[in-house]
Write an enzyme that holds these catalytic residues in place. Structure first.
Site, PDB file in Angstrom:
ATOM      1  N   SER A  89      58.656  67.881  83.331  1.00 41.95           N
ATOM      2  CA  SER A  89      60.087  67.728  83.000  1.00 41.95           C
ATOM      3  C   SER A  89      61.018  68.622  83.812  1.00 41.95           C
ATOM      4  CB  SER A  89      60.315  68.017  81.519  1.00 41.95           C
ATOM      5  OG  SER A  89      59.855  66.952  80.745  1.00 41.95           O
ATOM      6  N   TYR A 125      59.772  57.390  87.495  1.00 46.33           N
ATOM      7  CA  TYR A 125      59.812  58.518  86.539  1.00 46.33           C
ATOM      8  C   TYR A 125      58.464  59.252  86.486  1.00 46.33           C
ATOM      9  CZ  TYR A 125      59.861  61.038  82.111  1.00 46.33           C
ATOM     10  OH  TYR A 125      59.731  62.015  81.150  1.00 46.33           O
ATOM     11  N   VAL A 172      55.741  70.157  80.583  1.00 47.27           N
ATOM     12  CA  VAL A 172      54.469  70.229  79.855  1.00 47.27           C
ATOM     13  C   VAL A 172      53.285  70.597  80.754  1.00 47.27           C
ATOM     14  CG1 VAL A 172      55.039  68.794  77.843  1.00 47.27           C
ATOM     15  CG2 VAL A 172      54.163  67.705  79.926  1.00 47.27           C
ATOM     16  N   LYS A 201      63.370  66.824  85.980  1.00 46.97           N
ATOM     17  CA  LYS A 201      64.571  66.129  85.469  1.00 46.97           C
ATOM     18  C   LYS A 201      65.857  66.775  85.988  1.00 46.97           C
ATOM     19  CE  LYS A 201      62.205  64.731  81.177  1.00 46.97           C
ATOM     20  NZ  LYS A 201      61.938  65.172  79.793  1.00 46.97           N
ATOM     21  N   TYR A 254      64.797  71.281  74.680  1.00 44.28           N
ATOM     22  CA  TYR A 254      64.742  70.308  73.586  1.00 44.28           C
ATOM     23  C   TYR A 254      65.074  70.960  72.243  1.00 44.28           C
ATOM     24  CZ  TYR A 254      62.105  68.707  77.546  1.00 44.28           C
ATOM     25  OH  TYR A 254      61.715  68.434  78.812  1.00 44.28           O
TER      26      TYR A 254
HETATM   27  O1  DON Z   1      57.413  61.977  79.952  1.00 46.03           O
HETATM   28  C1  DON Z   1      56.660  62.876  79.557  1.00 46.03           C
HETATM   29  O2  DON Z   1      56.285  62.968  78.392  1.00 46.03           O
HETATM   30  C2  DON Z   1      56.204  63.904  80.584  1.00 46.03           C
HETATM   31  N1  DON Z   1      56.043  63.288  81.867  1.00 46.03           N
HETATM   32  C3  DON Z   1      57.189  65.024  80.707  1.00 46.03           C
HETATM   33  C4  DON Z   1      57.444  65.756  79.399  1.00 46.03           C
HETATM   34  C5  DON Z   1      57.764  67.198  79.553  1.00 46.03           C
HETATM   35  O3  DON Z   1      57.430  67.838  80.525  1.00 46.03           O
HETATM   36  C6  DON Z   1      58.414  67.872  78.388  1.00 46.03           C
HETATM   37  N2  DON Z   1      58.665  69.275  78.658  1.00 46.03           N
HETATM   38  N3  DON Z   1      58.437  70.298  78.157  1.00 46.03           N
END
Ligand code: DON
Length: 303
Positions: free
Chosen positions: A63, A188, A257, A66, A239
């Site tokens: 993320s 994405y 993540v 983003k 978040y």
């Molecule tokens: O879309 C997802 O769930 C993952 N590719 C990215 C989520 C993420 O990194 C949330 N961050 N802490």
């Protein structure tokens, strides 16, 4: 200030911790990462780099990407961007869908998954080869042509990213997605699968600490746009833990993540940490502890 000793001291204190969180396994490829990894990279206001631990090892930035795609979309659309995505914190986990239904397909902000999917749609519409454009953008800011996607992570998420498919179809049903869901999510999943080290991340995010001045004739972001992106990192970057991060650390930042966190103090520094174990909100456990120590020991935070 002796940033190298500061970093080394924090590293030694934090690395002793036994409770290191849980590596993300909902993307199967991420579950393979060794949980003991820990690195930090720090860039001071002059652009000088300090590192410790596994700072040179690349990992999946997830993320954190983003912020980079948001920057590209903002540079193309300017303030028209905010017709497609909001700027308020969601207070929800990164992959929640309920607000999307209530608010008719306009995601609360560009840093939750739904918002990043709308941003991905904008880039897919605008660029002939959006993946290459994103790589060029990141490589140019980092001055490093070795930055690439990890195809195995992208494929792994494509096979298991059911909540992202659900979000994308819901957005599409409200008319806020121009392209087909598979094309947008392919982009994405690739942006999330960017592989970078703490060192590379700290160099790239220095552009937000330095208000865009480090890139000569910056064709992407003006000072006001950097201000807005930093504000979004502060209010939405973690978040449903954004309040806690502001409370403990007091810096704009973004987590992923894969266990990475970047954070910055405008005109002062930028730091990237990596420890793959996550807390229950999906943010790196040791990363948060290390950053709290950094701002508490130095007194350097936006507050
Ligand atoms: O879309 C997802 O769930 C993952 N590719 C990215 C989520 C993420 O990194 C949330 N961050 N802490």
């Amino acid at each position: 200030m002796d940033y190298q000793s500061l970093l080394d001291n924090i590293f030694d204190e934090v690395n002793k911790k036994k409770e290191r969180g849980k590596v993300a396994d909902y993307i199967p490829e991420l579950a393979k990462i060794a949980p003991h990894k820990f690195g930090m990279a720090f860039v001071d206001e002059t652009g000088r780099l300090y590192t410790c631990g596994d700072a040179k090892e690349q990992f999946s930035i997830q993320s954190i990407s983003k912020v980079l795609t948001l920057s590209l979309a903002f540079s193309i659309l300017g303030d028209d961007l905010w017709q497609r995505v909001g700027v308020e914190p969601s207070g929800d986990p990164f992959n929640h869908l309920s607000l999307l239904e209530q608010e008719q397909g306009k995601p609360r902000n560009p840093l939750i998954n739904a918002g990043a999917i709308v941003i991905a749609d904008i880039l897919v519409s605008h660029f002939e080869n959006p993946k290459e454009t994103l790589l060029d953008f990141v490589r140019k800011i980092a001055n490093d042509s070795s930055i690439s996607f990890d195809e195995s992570v992208a494929i792994s998420e494509k096979e298991t990213g059911f909540r992202n498919y659900a979000a994308a179809y819901l957005i599409k049903s409200f008319g806020n997605l121009e392209n087909d869901v598979d094309t947008v999510l392919d982009f994405y999943f690739h942006q999330c699968a960017l592989r970078m080290s703490c060192e590379q991340l700290a160099k790239v995010f220095f552009i937000y600490a330095n208000r865009g001045k480090c890139l000569q004739n910056n064709p992407y972001l003006n000072v006001q746009q950097v201000k807005r992106i930093n504000a979004l990192m502060l209010t939405c970057g973690f978040y449903d833990e954004a309040g806690e991060f502001a409370f403990e650390v007091g810096l704009p930042g973004k987590s992923g993540v894969g266990g990475g966190i970047v954070a910055l103090l405008p005109e002062q520094f930028c730091i990237a940490t990596w420890s793959p174990g996550l807390n229950e909100k999906g943010n790196s456990r040791l990363g948060m502890v290390a950053l709290e120590k950094l701002t508490t020991k130095t007194g350097l935070s936006i507050f």
